[in-house]
Design an enzyme around this catalytic site. Sequence first.
Site, short mmCIF file in Angstrom:
data_model
loop_
_atom_site.label_atom_id
_atom_site.label_comp_id
_atom_site.label_asym_id
_atom_site.label_seq_id
_atom_site.Cartn_x
_atom_site.Cartn_y
_atom_site.Cartn_z
N LYS A 148 -29.31 -12.28 17.39
CA LYS A 148 -29.80 -11.76 16.12
C LYS A 148 -30.70 -10.56 16.41
CE LYS A 148 -33.31 -11.83 13.66
NZ LYS A 148 -33.35 -10.46 13.14
N VAL B 164 -45.00 -14.20 15.38
CA VAL B 164 -43.72 -14.91 15.22
C VAL B 164 -43.45 -15.79 16.45
CG1 VAL B 164 -41.24 -14.68 14.88
CG2 VAL B 164 -42.79 -13.14 13.68
N GLY B 165 -43.89 -15.33 17.62
CA GLY B 165 -43.72 -16.15 18.83
C GLY B 165 -44.39 -17.50 18.67
N CYS C 16 -43.98 -2.98 24.51
CA CYS C 16 -44.86 -4.11 24.82
C CYS C 16 -45.69 -3.81 26.06
CB CYS C 16 -44.05 -5.39 24.97
SG CYS C 16 -42.68 -5.26 26.09
N GLU D 124 -53.06 -5.45 19.78
CA GLU D 124 -51.94 -4.59 20.13
C GLU D 124 -51.67 -3.65 18.96
OE1 GLU D 124 -47.79 -6.15 20.21
OE2 GLU D 124 -47.66 -5.14 22.15
N GLU E 94 -41.21 -13.13 25.07
CA GLU E 94 -41.84 -11.89 25.54
C GLU E 94 -42.56 -11.28 24.35
OE1 GLU E 94 -39.39 -9.05 27.63
OE2 GLU E 94 -41.04 -7.64 27.68
N GLY F 78 -40.78 -10.22 20.54
CA GLY F 78 -41.35 -9.68 19.32
C GLY F 78 -42.83 -9.94 19.26
O1 TXE Z 1 -42.08 -7.98 14.92
P1 TXE Z 1 -41.37 -9.35 14.62
P2 TXE Z 1 -42.33 -6.79 13.87
C1 TXE Z 1 -45.26 -6.49 17.99
C2 TXE Z 1 -45.96 -5.19 17.71
C3 TXE Z 1 -45.60 -4.90 16.29
C4 TXE Z 1 -45.59 -6.27 15.72
C5 TXE Z 1 -44.80 -6.43 14.47
O2 TXE Z 1 -47.34 -5.37 17.82
O3 TXE Z 1 -46.55 -4.12 15.64
O4 TXE Z 1 -45.04 -7.06 16.74
O5 TXE Z 1 -43.45 -5.99 14.65
C6 TXE Z 1 -37.49 -11.51 14.18
N1 TXE Z 1 -38.43 -16.42 13.08
N2 TXE Z 1 -43.98 -6.35 18.65
O6 TXE Z 1 -42.89 -7.27 12.60
O7 TXE Z 1 -41.46 -9.66 13.17
C7 TXE Z 1 -37.26 -10.13 13.64
O8 TXE Z 1 -36.19 -10.14 12.70
C8 TXE Z 1 -37.65 -15.90 14.02
C9 TXE Z 1 -43.99 -6.52 20.08
O9 TXE Z 1 -41.10 -6.05 13.76
O10 TXE Z 1 -41.90 -10.31 15.60
C10 TXE Z 1 -36.93 -9.37 14.90
O11 TXE Z 1 -35.58 -9.63 15.28
N3 TXE Z 1 -37.49 -14.57 14.19
C11 TXE Z 1 -42.69 -6.46 20.68
C12 TXE Z 1 -37.89 -9.99 15.92
O12 TXE Z 1 -38.22 -11.28 15.37
C13 TXE Z 1 -38.19 -13.74 13.38
C14 TXE Z 1 -41.52 -5.98 19.99
C15 TXE Z 1 -39.19 -9.23 16.14
O13 TXE Z 1 -39.83 -9.02 14.91
C16 TXE Z 1 -39.04 -14.25 12.37
C17 TXE Z 1 -41.65 -5.89 18.55
C18 TXE Z 1 -39.14 -15.66 12.24
N4 TXE Z 1 -39.93 -16.25 11.32
C19 TXE Z 1 -42.87 -6.06 17.96
N5 TXE Z 1 -39.62 -13.21 11.75
C20 TXE Z 1 -42.52 -6.54 22.14
N6 TXE Z 1 -43.05 -7.55 22.80
O14 TXE Z 1 -41.87 -5.69 22.71
C21 TXE Z 1 -39.15 -12.09 12.33
N7 TXE Z 1 -38.27 -12.41 13.31
#
Ligand code: TXE
Length: 499
Positions: free
Chosen positions: A188, A245-246, A297, A395, A263, A241
């Site tokens: 996804k 959400v993690g 990240c 972050e 991650e 992400g």
């Molecule tokens: O991330 P999300 P967002 C960090 C960075 C950024 C912040 C928000 O600080 O400002 O996160 O970004 C999926 N259950 N990073 O809002 O929401 C979503 O569809 C399962 C760090 O975009 O965490 C996408 O595929 N999955 C980072 C993925 O999670 C869910 C990279 C990441 O989105 C979900 C990106 C749920 N409930 C953002 N909700 C890194 N470590 O590189 C969303 N998603």
Amino acid sequence: MDEKAPILSLPSEPRSFGFFVEGAWLDAGDRKIMERESPAHEVPVTRIPLCTAADLDRAVTAARAAFEDRRWSGLSGAERAAVLSKAAAGIRARVDELAYWETLENGKPIAQSRGEVEGAAGIYDYAAGAARMLHGDTFNNLGDKMLGLVTREPIGVVGLITPWNFPFFILSERVPFVLAAGCTIVAKPSEFTSATSLIMADILADAGLPAGVYNVVPGLGAEVGQAMTEHADIDMVSFTGSSRVGRSAIQAASGNFKKLGLELGGKNPQIVFADADLDDAADGVAFGLAFNTGQCCVSGSRLVVEASIADDFTARLSEKLAKVRVGDPLDPATQVGAITTDAQNATILDYIAAGQAAGATLVTGGASIDRGKGRFIAPTLFAGVTRDMTIAREEIFGPVLSVFPFATPDEAIAIANDTNYGLAASIWTKDIDKAIQTSRRVQAGRVWVNCTITGGPELPIGGFKQSGWGRETGIYGVEEYTQIKSVHIELGKRDPWIA
Ligand code: TXE
């Protein structure tokens, strides 16, 4: 980078995608469509179906069937390697196409996209080797009547939830390793950047990957992502992400105790000692900050610099940052493109405002760059930052750097480790003792010495502390997608229990 190459044109109309299950493309039908606009040009570039939880079920059923009948896991490592090598060639044959759609959806410079796609092909090559290297262990020391085997088996059906900052590269840091281990996949991608994960379905099918082994279900995180982390028939989810959400994924995964790879975020220090090659260090720190507009990240977002050179170094860095070519990502000469999402743009600007409101000194940048269309933010440097300020702790995921002077190596370590995160750290010094001693004490899953944001698939990636669980890439990465079985084999006649 070819600075004389022409600027690519925008597509005349958005490219429409379906979704991919059991080796076949399915039409969007009456599903909602995500029309994605280029973050730099504000024109629609792709149309992506927003799949439902029922679509996910269908994909999981296909991946489960493909796993259970051993159409993939039953092949030899050599046979899996052959498919992965062909996939690498398939990626290379489509570099231009993959890079183009990556840039259009994400906003990153086309030269960078090309580099990432070519790098991704190299990861498939590496993983092809890993498919043949994967092995267990034997215990031949259990006496003449017993042989012990430790075998590695694929963990099963793996869900991949990937973000928008490196859509194709992060996918490619996972897929070939999951496949090398013999697992099947439901991916996804981020709803903002699904195109290249979908194109990969064709590349893998053309490489000979059996139907049902790689399925892609684009959709919203709250719907498809959440359903994936909760799904009772998925054995492992690799999530990349936000930490927010993690954390919720940990709870969602508890239903069937699925394994999680996480991650998450970072607040990564760039530690610069006075004896560093300061020109190299300034160039590296500028790159670590501005690369991918800081949406990494592993972005180096805290400059921990020896007090005796802090002012001079900050001035050098500002000079370098002023020369970074921020602009049209379709121009091959551009180094830094657009901010990927509206929400991220607002977040970065809010953090810049918070830094100013808290009394930090803006040295350079600090504002949007107006190019008529699109979202661009100038690389930004704050001095006078205290360790309790929001910009020092959270972050930002944008090109915003805070400067922290230190007096002694102990203080440098204390500042570097003063964070809940532990993803990466960079150290700049020409003193080998300092480099090694600092790299030992810094709490981070990846440490760079006199370099930053570099490396290949040989070395594993992942975080200490709240930056995540598990490791991706390298032989460690393949092993994450396996589980271990101990086999005791008794030889000859059993010593009877009942006389
Ligand atoms: O991330 P999300 P967002 C960090 C960075 C950024 C912040 C928000 O600080 O400002 O996160 O970004 C999926 N259950 N990073 O809002 O929401 C979503 O569809 C399962 C760090 O975009 O965490 C996408 O595929 N999955 C980072 C993925 O999670 C869910 C990279 C990441 O989105 C979900 C990106 C749920 N409930 C953002 N909700 C890194 N470590 O590189 C969303 N998603």
